[in-house]
Write a protein that holds these residues in place. Sequence first.
Motif, short mmCIF file in Angstrom:
data_model
loop_
_atom_site.label_atom_id
_atom_site.label_comp_id
_atom_site.label_asym_id
_atom_site.label_seq_id
_atom_site.Cartn_x
_atom_site.Cartn_y
_atom_site.Cartn_z
N LEU A 4 65.55 89.29 40.36
CA LEU A 4 65.18 89.22 38.95
C LEU A 4 66.41 89.14 38.04
CD1 LEU A 4 62.35 91.92 38.98
CD2 LEU A 4 62.04 89.46 38.65
N GLY A 5 67.58 89.18 38.62
CA GLY A 5 68.80 89.13 37.82
C GLY A 5 69.06 90.41 37.06
N LEU A 6 68.54 91.54 37.56
CA LEU A 6 68.66 92.81 36.86
C LEU A 6 69.72 93.72 37.46
CD1 LEU A 6 64.86 93.61 36.40
CD2 LEU A 6 66.43 92.72 34.67
N ASP A 7 70.26 93.32 38.59
CA ASP A 7 71.17 94.22 39.32
C ASP A 7 72.43 94.54 38.52
OD1 ASP A 7 71.49 91.39 39.89
OD2 ASP A 7 73.19 91.97 41.14
N GLU A 8 72.89 93.61 37.68
CA GLU A 8 74.13 93.84 36.95
C GLU A 8 73.94 94.66 35.67
OE1 GLU A 8 76.16 90.18 36.26
OE2 GLU A 8 76.45 89.75 38.40
N ASN A 9 72.70 95.01 35.36
CA ASN A 9 72.45 95.85 34.19
C ASN A 9 71.45 96.95 34.50
OD1 ASN A 9 72.94 96.55 31.46
ND2 ASN A 9 71.01 95.61 30.85
N THR A 10 71.46 97.42 35.76
CA THR A 10 70.54 98.49 36.14
C THR A 10 71.29 99.59 36.87
OG1 THR A 10 68.66 96.96 36.33
CG2 THR A 10 68.46 99.09 37.44
N ILE A 11 71.22 100.79 36.33
CA ILE A 11 71.76 101.98 36.98
C ILE A 11 70.80 102.37 38.10
CG2 ILE A 11 72.31 104.42 36.68
CD1 ILE A 11 72.83 103.68 33.68
N VAL A 12 71.32 102.67 39.27
CA VAL A 12 70.49 103.11 40.39
C VAL A 12 70.92 104.50 40.80
CG1 VAL A 12 69.72 102.66 42.75
CG2 VAL A 12 70.17 100.74 41.20
N VAL A 13 69.97 105.43 40.81
CA VAL A 13 70.20 106.81 41.24
C VAL A 13 69.43 107.05 42.52
CG1 VAL A 13 69.84 109.24 40.66
CG2 VAL A 13 70.54 107.63 38.88
N PHE A 14 70.05 107.74 43.46
CA PHE A 14 69.35 108.10 44.69
C PHE A 14 69.64 109.55 45.04
CE2 PHE A 14 68.89 108.86 49.18
CZ PHE A 14 67.69 108.24 49.48
N THR A 15 68.57 110.31 45.33
CA THR A 15 68.74 111.70 45.74
C THR A 15 67.47 112.20 46.42
OG1 THR A 15 69.60 113.85 44.99
CG2 THR A 15 67.92 112.81 43.61
N SER A 16 67.49 113.48 46.81
CA SER A 16 66.33 114.14 47.42
C SER A 16 66.07 115.44 46.67
CB SER A 16 66.60 114.42 48.90
OG SER A 16 65.55 115.17 49.49
N ASP A 17 64.89 116.01 46.89
CA ASP A 17 64.53 117.22 46.14
C ASP A 17 64.86 118.51 46.86
OD1 ASP A 17 62.61 116.93 48.09
OD2 ASP A 17 60.89 117.23 46.77
N ASN A 18 65.14 118.45 48.14
CA ASN A 18 65.56 119.63 48.90
C ASN A 18 66.00 119.17 50.28
OD1 ASN A 18 62.15 120.09 48.68
ND2 ASN A 18 63.01 119.66 50.69
N GLY A 19 66.41 120.11 51.10
CA GLY A 19 66.92 119.76 52.42
C GLY A 19 65.85 119.28 53.37
N GLY A 20 66.30 118.72 54.48
CA GLY A 20 65.39 118.25 55.51
C GLY A 20 64.65 119.40 56.18
N VAL A 21 63.46 119.12 56.68
CA VAL A 21 62.61 120.17 57.24
C VAL A 21 63.04 120.46 58.68
CG1 VAL A 21 60.26 120.91 57.74
CG2 VAL A 21 60.72 119.44 55.77
N ALA A 22 63.84 121.51 58.85
CA ALA A 22 64.31 121.91 60.17
C ALA A 22 63.42 122.98 60.78
CB ALA A 22 65.74 122.42 60.09
N ALA A 23 62.62 123.64 59.93
CA ALA A 23 61.71 124.69 60.39
C ALA A 23 60.48 124.69 59.49
CB ALA A 23 62.39 126.06 60.34
N GLY A 24 59.34 125.14 60.03
CA GLY A 24 58.11 125.12 59.26
C GLY A 24 57.62 123.69 59.09
N ASP A 25 56.48 123.51 58.43
CA ASP A 25 55.89 122.18 58.27
C ASP A 25 55.85 121.49 59.63
OD1 ASP A 25 55.87 122.89 55.62
OD2 ASP A 25 57.52 121.61 55.02
N ASN A 26 56.60 120.38 59.78
CA ASN A 26 56.59 119.67 61.06
C ASN A 26 57.90 119.79 61.84
OD1 ASN A 26 54.14 117.84 61.90
ND2 ASN A 26 54.16 117.91 59.68
N PHE A 27 58.78 120.72 61.45
CA PHE A 27 60.03 120.93 62.20
C PHE A 27 60.68 119.57 62.49
CE2 PHE A 27 57.35 124.57 62.92
CZ PHE A 27 58.20 125.67 62.95
#
Length: 559
Positions: free
Chosen positions: A325-348
Amino acid sequence: MMIQNRLISSLSIFAVALFFQSEKLTFDAEPKLPTQNDTERIEESLKSYSDEKKSSKPNILFILVDDLGYSDLSYTGSKFYETPNIDRIAQEGTVFTNGYAAAPVCSPSRASIMTGKTPARHDITVHIGSPSGEEWRSRNRFSKLLPADYTHNLPAEYITMPEALREVGYKTFFAGKWHLGDKGSWPEDHGFDINIGGWTSGGPNGGYFDPYNNPNLPNRTPGENLSHRLADETVKFMKENNPAKTGKPFFAFLSFYAVHSPIQTSQDKWKKYRDKATQLGIAEQGYSMGKYLPIRQVQDNPIYAGLVEQMDEAVGEVLIALDDLGLDENTIVVFTSDNGGVAAGDNFSTSNMPLRAGKGYQYEGGIREPYFIKIPGLSKPGEQIDFPVSGMDFYPTLLDLAGGELLPEEHSDGITLLPLMKGEMITERPLFWHFPHYGNQGGEPSSIIRRAEWKLIHYYEDGRKELYNFSEDISETTDLAAEYPERVREMDKELFDYLTEVGAKYPSPDPEYSEEKEKEFLRKMLTEKMPSLEKQRMEMLSNEFDPDNKWWGSMVTRD
């Protein structure tokens, strides 16, 4: 007013020049004066130019992944997972090596991104829906403390990041996981013009394949993958709101439900990573016992790996669309996560090593995250910044980049990172975490302060403190509290001065606590749960593995 009139006059001259140029007029004859029709066309040219100037503000694409660990990317060291599209953001942008979520679980971290405030201040201190007080006993954890009460909806009185960006001219869009309150406190109630898929639930109720069982995400194609669907919706929004057409910048918040449980993937992805795990060598033991629950020590879960790759493919779809779309040169991109990976509990699901523990924990595996910002024309590709930063900093940083006036009374715990990205020095500041709860994954009620390379953890069960130095011990293996008592006292005082200032809530002793019941719970975790997890792990890695509920049978081919 004089400056404004001069600007209008200058723009008018420019528009007239555009008009004459478009008519290819020559001036060797008597000048041709504009007619009424010409005047209308000049005004249209002026409007077009004005819109072009408005659209010079950068677009913002914010990508938030749920439960993605710091070590879950090939860029950050994983030899098992494959994430070329996310890696591209890091390689083309700025990497904050000490980037943190505001909490070890989702809702408080997400509220902090939206408000620029710590969980201790906005009072969403655990994932919304978690029991507190005496209701905690229903979890049969037999704990010493009753978790603190907390706020269950993002407070309406806050001016959120999307509201602030909308005020300075942005079209705002949200797709994916919200988990910041019931109806009345959904994305559209907090500054997003469009909401696709965001509602009360913290997980994908229907799993990762259509039908989704989501009131804000209509089913479309049976078997369609959820991560790809959210990417499709984001691309559709960017096409329909291309600033070249609308004259208005956009803020698109792509909030994946992946890689939250239930972990699901397609059969071909499972096979790919099952074979890869075999080639890398399958460890005899995948878990070790934590204080309350077993904790995964190896990355070899082929289902989780497939889920990660499908999410990464969806990120790639959006990045490619920006390019097309020709937007890459005027678009800020942020990447992150909301907490750590699930090493215990949930699905381990994963291991965050060399970081200790994972989601729900007070250690680095629970709170340190991938934290990438790509700003065209400013980011130095692959640049790394070691200054400790947090999810609260996104709000003032993006508002600053958007040309808006900062709102320190709103984003009161965040700072703009723009000076750092310009190569300037900024004043050292402490970071605080407050988690007066037991994590479903085994974390303890605690509060944390990090100052420079030092991290102090205060535990509410017994008042003990742990002190770690990251310049020597990123894995938090050596507690230095006894060696540095004066530093412990100073940091503990600074921590509780802050908690008192913001009116933090604390857990309380459970008068019905039974040491015998807790010991029996822990015995079962060691002698029953851990062997069961090891058996399940080997079943997932066997050639004969077939999921009981046949979820991968719903997968359709994406041509």
